[in-house]
Design a protein around this motif. Structure first.
Motif, PDB file in Angstrom:
ATOM      1  N   MET A 205       0.882  -1.404  -0.140  1.00  0.00           N
ATOM      2  CA  MET A 205      -0.120  -0.069   0.082  1.00  0.00           C
ATOM      3  C   MET A 205       0.679   1.358  -0.024  1.00  0.00           C
ATOM      4  O   MET A 205       0.267   2.435   0.097  1.00  0.00           O
ATOM      5  CB  MET A 205      -0.753  -0.176   1.170  1.00  0.00           C
ATOM      6  N   ASP A 206       1.990   1.204  -0.144  1.00  0.00           N
ATOM      7  CA  ASP A 206       2.952   2.362   0.041  1.00  0.00           C
ATOM      8  C   ASP A 206       2.779   3.318  -0.974  1.00  0.00           C
ATOM      9  O   ASP A 206       2.431   4.642  -0.695  1.00  0.00           O
ATOM     10  CB  ASP A 206       4.400   2.068  -0.045  1.00  0.00           C
ATOM     11  N   SER A 207       2.711   2.824  -2.011  1.00  0.00           N
ATOM     12  CA  SER A 207       2.541   3.938  -3.168  1.00  0.00           C
ATOM     13  C   SER A 207       1.131   4.334  -3.030  1.00  0.00           C
ATOM     14  O   SER A 207       0.682   5.626  -3.734  1.00  0.00           O
ATOM     15  CB  SER A 207       2.903   3.198  -4.514  1.00  0.00           C
ATOM     16  N   ARG A 208      -0.109   3.659  -2.849  1.00  0.00           N
ATOM     17  CA  ARG A 208      -1.383   4.069  -2.964  1.00  0.00           C
ATOM     18  C   ARG A 208      -1.274   4.958  -1.656  1.00  0.00           C
ATOM     19  O   ARG A 208      -2.155   6.091  -1.884  1.00  0.00           O
ATOM     20  CB  ARG A 208      -2.221   2.657  -2.651  1.00  0.00           C
ATOM     21  N   VAL A 209      -0.792   4.732  -0.455  1.00  0.00           N
ATOM     22  CA  VAL A 209      -1.230   5.683   0.448  1.00  0.00           C
ATOM     23  C   VAL A 209      -0.351   6.939   0.254  1.00  0.00           C
ATOM     24  O   VAL A 209      -0.921   8.133   0.278  1.00  0.00           O
ATOM     25  CB  VAL A 209      -0.443   5.184   1.662  1.00  0.00           C
ATOM     26  N   LYS A 210       0.890   7.072  -0.459  1.00  0.00           N
ATOM     27  CA  LYS A 210       1.259   8.385  -0.913  1.00  0.00           C
ATOM     28  C   LYS A 210       0.699   9.036  -1.934  1.00  0.00           C
ATOM     29  O   LYS A 210       0.593  10.371  -1.998  1.00  0.00           O
ATOM     30  CB  LYS A 210       2.667   7.889  -1.570  1.00  0.00           C
ATOM     31  N   GLU A 211       0.143   8.283  -2.829  1.00  0.00           N
ATOM     32  CA  GLU A 211      -1.007   9.131  -3.991  1.00  0.00           C
ATOM     33  C   GLU A 211      -1.872   9.590  -3.231  1.00  0.00           C
ATOM     34  O   GLU A 211      -2.263  10.640  -3.619  1.00  0.00           O
ATOM     35  CB  GLU A 211      -1.106   7.917  -5.012  1.00  0.00           C
ATOM     36  N   LEU A 212      -2.739   9.035  -2.224  1.00  0.00           N
ATOM     37  CA  LEU A 212      -3.938   9.605  -1.701  1.00  0.00           C
ATOM     38  C   LEU A 212      -3.420  10.730  -0.719  1.00  0.00           C
ATOM     39  O   LEU A 212      -4.222  11.730  -0.597  1.00  0.00           O
ATOM     40  CB  LEU A 212      -4.443   8.306  -0.993  1.00  0.00           C
ATOM     41  N   LEU A 213      -2.358  10.430  -0.179  1.00  0.00           N
ATOM     42  CA  LEU A 213      -1.887  11.746   0.838  1.00  0.00           C
ATOM     43  C   LEU A 213      -1.762  13.082  -0.026  1.00  0.00           C
ATOM     44  O   LEU A 213      -1.985  14.009   0.317  1.00  0.00           O
ATOM     45  CB  LEU A 213      -0.593  11.260   1.385  1.00  0.00           C
ATOM     46  N   ASP A 214      -0.975  12.820  -1.430  1.00  0.00           N
ATOM     47  CA  ASP A 214      -0.593  13.660  -2.224  1.00  0.00           C
ATOM     48  C   ASP A 214      -2.209  14.478  -2.517  1.00  0.00           C
ATOM     49  O   ASP A 214      -2.138  15.852  -2.469  1.00  0.00           O
ATOM     50  CB  ASP A 214      -0.042  13.253  -3.289  1.00  0.00           C
ATOM     51  N   LEU A 215      -3.202  13.560  -2.807  1.00  0.00           N
ATOM     52  CA  LEU A 215      -4.543  14.259  -3.088  1.00  0.00           C
ATOM     53  C   LEU A 215      -4.900  15.067  -1.986  1.00  0.00           C
ATOM     54  O   LEU A 215      -5.590  16.252  -2.157  1.00  0.00           O
ATOM     55  CB  LEU A 215      -5.520  13.179  -3.346  1.00  0.00           C
TER      56      LEU A 215
END
Length: 943
Positions: A205-215
């Motif tokens: 989930m690392d990349s998914r969490v990062k992408e969502l945090l950026d949003l």
């Protein structure tokens, strides 16, 4: 700024090192203060604000200063806190209890890395540090009172000095509310550093969490944002939302996570969810809400000035959103996160700033790790369980729900139990997984549910690029396809191809199976070999059956019952085929000894590979039939006379080697495709062909006995594709072929014509023209290219030269193996040409006008044994094949300037001595073949 750095400030309040993160903490914050000074003002406000943002805070409200022994529970609370906020008021040092607290705080600051944040409550920090004024008086009293414990007093003095040296806040010149806000921000900052990058078992989930945090953390602080997390059931939407919430909730004045909105709104109603939001945001305060509309007003009034974070998990109806989250209810900087299986619900609801994130399946490595964590409590499979683990992971297809359910169910089980579970799963799907997935189907309209079940039914056997046409043939609506995409039940690729997760397909089939577990004839769709054979060879009642898909083992010999078909009054789709059928199969092992006197009037698609009868009966009332596919059939004549098939759009009889003629087609006026590939005995096509005004594709590839086309073919104004390749007895084309002005593809490969109709010049929309093999090459034997038998002399370039100027839309031209001697300079007028195939011809050079073909990407000259030199070529060319050009000795120096050249094949060019040096420095070139270039004796050193 309210944040104050005092003289010689210590660094003791910095974040604890990672080694301390394993300590057990009961409280986030411990408040140290003197009650009479601040309990009913500053400290009270600070305490309730800490509680409001969800921070666990210890405050000793009930303590009375009786005696001199501090309560052991209080000392334990300091031990079990992460941060201490010390409110240093004017009379703080007069309390021995406060000083004993402070000494313990400093002890924990040194030993446990407790973070200490001082607040100077209308006192001068230097007075606190140096114990002047009220602080001097306080310590004078303590020294008199505790003469027998003077060392304790010295410890208190030292503790007060150390804390006064820390960075803190000075209330004298700052608003109390602003200071409280900054304190909370600082506390959140400290606590956020302790949050691990990924929660336990949050695999992949690392990349998914990062992408969502950026949003979520995008710089749009002046607005209210909605962040949607969409995807199929079990894909991990809730997990992602919870992780994001845990990471950022401290950045907001208030926050609330409302789980499982879909189910909660059913059982507890929307009013309860409104109360839930208010209760969490307003620190447990109860609001009396009588109905949803009143709740909306209260929510708006209570939250309009607050920066809030709200998560609404598993929303499936816009009424839920309208009742719980409207854009104008919240203060600037607020974020509303919504998880849903329906992307359209979010896109159509929020007219402000919003982002939609589509959750994806786990890749194979992450999937295996998650499964192993559940099945073995470690990130990799145990020895002897690897292959079985891969079986289960493959079944789950990256779906976290399935990986978790299956892995957990297998924990602690033996190898035999694992094998049994695998076999059971192949026979019957896991109920827990299916129940979660099936929630996505609940609420679909009947047409949408029927569409979903048809897709799940068809996907096993229909190419996903063709399935959309098949669905439309079955009467489904394009609109409903979009609805299923919005609800995460299917995917649609950029090229229009449909996709469906394997477990959703299985869920759909499970729904059909449960229509009648014991009796297949009472199910709407049949695909199991045993179930279909049971129905088609028995006299069971089958009026509910809508679709049948029978894949026969090639060795099976089955006699189907004509009576079984007569009972299928609602059959819409019939597909009978073979598992890996041989290409020469005609008729096949299936037999209909009683013939076939009835087929359902509801049939839209007949796809019967190896149809065993000689023709179709004109007694069939197939008024709704859209597709008729009978590849490799035993049909001799499709039907006698005329059949009324007003809805028919496609006929495919490819490989039906007994077919001798095409009958009157005037009863099928809407036919769009007629495919007769490799019907090797076909010799006659009825003149009614020319009256099919909607026909767009006529494919006669391989019809080697066909000698002529009906003259009426030139009336096919809608025709776009005409394939006559391999019609080796076809020696003449209709003179007025050029009247088919819409024609885009014309394949004349290998036919016996000696000239083209002069009207070809009028084919202004022609994009693809192939004359490959119209004349065989010279008798020179080529080692790498097939020889063609020589036929009557044909000069393709001669007969095309007058037409080329008119073919301005041509993008592909295939003149391979046509015995071309000279290529005229007029070739340069084909401005749209992208692919030019001249292989196997006898020309000596290319015309200089080739440089004018600015759109040319591919040039094939393989086997052109007379070619001696290459001129300057178009700059955008990407692929050049000059294989076995055995006389080629010179290449224009500009070849090195081709910046887009990807592939250059010069294999067998044995007279070529050198290449332009620039070609060896090309950054675009991926493939260069110089094998057999025996005269090239040196390459650049740095090549």
């Amino acid at each position: 700024m309210a944040f104050l750095t005092t003289e010689n400030a210590s660094s003791s309040s910095s974040i604890p090192p990672s080694s301390t993160l394993g300590c057990k903490y009961e409280y986030d914050v411990f408040l140290s203060f003197r009650g009479p000074d601040t309990r009913n003002n500053f400290t009270d406000h600070l305490y309730y604000r800490l509680k409001q943002v969800g921070l666990s805070t210890f405050r000793d409200d009930e303590r009375l200063e009786q005696g001199t022994k501090i309560d052991s529970g209080l000392l334990r609370a300091i031990d079990e806190s992460k941060i201490a906020v010390v409110v240093l008021s004017k009379q703080y040092a007069s309390s021995s209890w406060c000083l004993m607290e402070l000494a313990k705080i400093v002890e924990c600051m040194d030993k446990k890395k407790l973070t200490v944040l001082p607040v100077f409550h209308y006192v001068d920090p230097s007075d606190v540090k140096n114990q002047r004024g009220s602080f001097a008086e306080a310590f004078a009293n303590h020294e008199d009172r505790f003469k027998d414990k003077i060392d304790d007093v010295k410890t208190w003095r030292a503790a007060l000095t150390e804390v006064a040296n820390l960075s803190g806040w000075h209330l004298k010149d700052n608003s109390e509310s602003e200071v409280i806000k900054e304190i909370i921000q600082r506390i959140n900052s400290e606590l956020d550093r302790e949050v691990p990058l990924v929660s336990e078992h949050l695999v992949g989930m690392d990349s998914r969490v990062k992408e969502l945090l950026d949003l979520c953390l995008a710089e749009r602080l002046d607005c209210v944002r909605l962040v949607g997390i969409c995807g199929m059931g079990g894909i991990g939407k809730t997990t992602l939302a919870r992780e994001i919430y845990n990471r950022i909730f401290r950045n907001f004045e208030a926050s609330s996570f409302i789980a499982d909105v879909r189910e909660e709104s059913k059982s507890r109603r929307l009013v309860s969810l409104q109360k839930n939001i208010l209760s969490k945001i307003l620190m447990g305060a109860e609001k009396n809400i009588s109905d949803v509309e009143e709740g909306k007003k209260i929510l708006r009034k209570s939250l309009c000035n607050k920066k809030v974070l709200i998560v609404l998990d598993d929303v499936n109806d816009d009424e839920q959103l309208k009742a719980l989250a409207r854009k104008d209810w919240f203060g600037p900087g607020s974020i509303i996160i919504v998880t849903s299986r329906d992307s359209h619900l979010l896109n159509s609801y929020w007219d402000g700033v919003f982002y939609i994130y589509t959750a994806k399946e786990l890749n194979n490595d992450d999937a295996l790790e998650l499964f192993s964590l559940k099945a073995f409590r470690k990130p990799h499979p145990q020895e002897n369980y690897v292959d079985l683990s891969i079986n289960f992971v493959s079944y789950a297809k990256g779906l976290p729900l399935a990986l978790t359910v299956l892995g957990s169910s297998l924990f602690g089980k033996t190898l035999d139990e694992w094998r049994s579970a695998r076999d059971k799963l192949e026979a019957k799907p896991n109920r827990a997984i299916m129940d979660v997935l099936e929630m996505s189907v609940v609420g679909l309209e009947d047409t949408q549910r029927d569409l979903f079940l048809d897709i799940a039914f068809l996907f096993k056997d229909i190419n996903n690029y063709c399935i959309r046409d098949t669905l439309e043939s079955l009467g489904h609506y394009t609109y409903d396809i979009g609805v299923l995409q919005d609800k995460s039940l299917i995917t649609i690729a950029s090229d229009g191809a449909l996709g469906m997760h394997d477990l959703l397909k299985e869920m759909g089939r499970d729904i059909v199976y449960r229509e009648s577990p014991e009796e297949p004839s009472k199910r709407s769709r049949l695909w199991s070999y045993e179930d279909v054979l049971h129905v088609l060879t028995s006299n069971a009642e089958t009026k509910v059956v809508k679709s049948i898909m029978l894949n026969m083992p090639i060795e099976a010999k089955e006699h189907l019952s004509a009576e079984a078909f007569s009972k299928m009054k609602n059959l819409r789709f019939l597909k009978i085929g073979y598992v890996h059928p041989p290409q020469d199969l005609i008729g096949g092992p299936i037999q209909l000894p009683q013939g076939l006197s009835y087929l359902s009037n509801e049939l839209r698609i007949i796809d019967w590979h190896g149809y065993p009868l000689k023709s179709m009966s004109t007694s069939f009332q197939l008024n709704k039939l859209v597709e008729l596919r009978m590849r490799y059939s035993d049909i001799k004549q499709l039907w006698k006379g005329i059949m009324m098939l007003n809805e028919l759009k496609l006929i495919d009889l490819s490989g039906s080697q007994n077919l001798i003629e095409i009958p009157d087609l005037s009863g099928a006026p809407n036919l769009k495709q007629l495919i007769l590939q490799c019907c090797t005995r076909l010799y006659n096509i009825h003149a009614s062909l020319g009256y099919l005004k909607r026909l767009i594709r006529l494919d006669l590839n391989g019809c080697k006995r066909l000698k002529s086309l009906p003259i009426t073919i030139c009336r096919l104004m809608s025709l776009k594709t005409l394939n006559l390749s391999g019609c080796s007895k076809l020696d003449e084309l209709p003179e007025n072929l050029g009247k088919i002005e819409g024609l885009e593809e014309l394949d004349l490969s290998g036919i016996a014509i000696t000239s083209l109709p002069s009207s070809v010049v009028h084919l202004k929309n022609l994009k693809v023209l192939s004359l490959s093999g119209c004349v065989g090459p010279s008798s020179n034997k080529l080692t790498r290219f097939p020889l063609m038998q020589r036929r009557r002399s044909l000069d393709p370039m001669g007969m095309l030269e007058r037409s080329l100027i008119g073919l301005s839309s041509l993008t592909e031209l295939d003149l391979s193996y046509c015995n071309v001697q000279t290529i005229p300079n007029v070739l340069g007028c084909l401005s749209s040409l992208r692919d030019l195939n001249l292989s196997g011809n006898n020309f000596v050079s290319l015309p200089e006008s080739i440089i004018q073909l600015s759109n040319l990407r591919s040039l094939d000259m393989g086997g052109c044994t007379h070619l001696q030199m290459l001129p300057k070529l178009p700059l955008n060319i990407e692929f050049i094949d000059a294989t076995e050009c055995i006389r080629l000795y010179n290449i224009h120096a500009s070849l090195g300037d081709l910046k887009r050249l990807i592939r250059l094949n010069l294999n067998g060019c044995k007279r070529l001595k050198s290449l332009p040096i620039a070609i060896f420095r090309s950054k675009s070139l991926d493939f260069l073949d110089l094998s057999g270039c025996s005269k090239i004796d040196e390459l650049p050193k740095n090549f």
